[in-house]
Design an enzyme around this catalytic site. Sequence first.
Site, PDB file in Angstrom:
ATOM      1  N   CYS A  90       0.820  -1.209   0.000  1.00 17.05           N
ATOM      2  CA  CYS A  90       0.000   0.000   0.000  1.00 17.05           C
ATOM      3  C   CYS A  90       0.856   1.262   0.000  1.00 17.05           C
ATOM      4  CB  CYS A  90      -0.874   0.053   1.256  1.00 17.05           C
ATOM      5  SG  CYS A  90      -2.015  -1.307   1.458  1.00 17.05           S
ATOM      6  N   CYS A  92      -2.946   4.984   2.527  1.00 18.15           N
ATOM      7  CA  CYS A  92      -4.049   4.036   2.366  1.00 18.15           C
ATOM      8  C   CYS A  92      -4.980   4.101   3.577  1.00 18.15           C
ATOM      9  CB  CYS A  92      -3.532   2.610   2.192  1.00 18.15           C
ATOM     10  SG  CYS A  92      -4.846   1.427   1.788  1.00 18.15           S
TER      11      CYS A  92
END
Length: 184
Positions: A31, A35
């Site tokens: 990520c 995120c």
Amino acid sequence: MTEIEWEAIKNCNKTYDGVFFYALKSTKTFCRPSCTSRTPNPKNVVIFYTAEDAANHGFRPCNRCRPDCMDWQGAKDELTKKALEYMDCHYTHKFTLQVIANSLYVNPHYLHRTFKKFKGCTLLQYQHQTRIKHAAKLLAETKLSISYISDTVGYHTSSHFSRVFKKIVGISPLSFRKTHNGEQ
């Protein structure tokens, strides 16, 4: 993982997007620091400095933050853009929130909240603004009748068109035409 990196992950700090990526051993995903997924357990986090490096180590990109597409601004921004495209193409048609939501495969209430948050107006307000923008162009550049222009941009009664036009522009369609065609 440094303390700065952990703080960026915990606080979903966008300023670190592209500087590093974090991968989760538990889900095999990676990520961006921004995120919005659940805060991970620090013992499952592995830091990478490029998306390619994370992918080469067997991690797949997160579907929520799309770390492999750095120009992607987020799902809500993308949804708003798709709704704008739909309305710009169909501004002359009568449609409901449900119709737009169905065409974008989302919940109508979610679409309404997201659109209003990103654009500062509702979908109906945006439709009226778009219609009036096109009507003003026709009023200024053509000699078409006001009722014809009203119908062309999607209003089926001239009185409704005139009320909405005056509310948005501040003057009636006839007054607008006179001031923009050099008539006084």
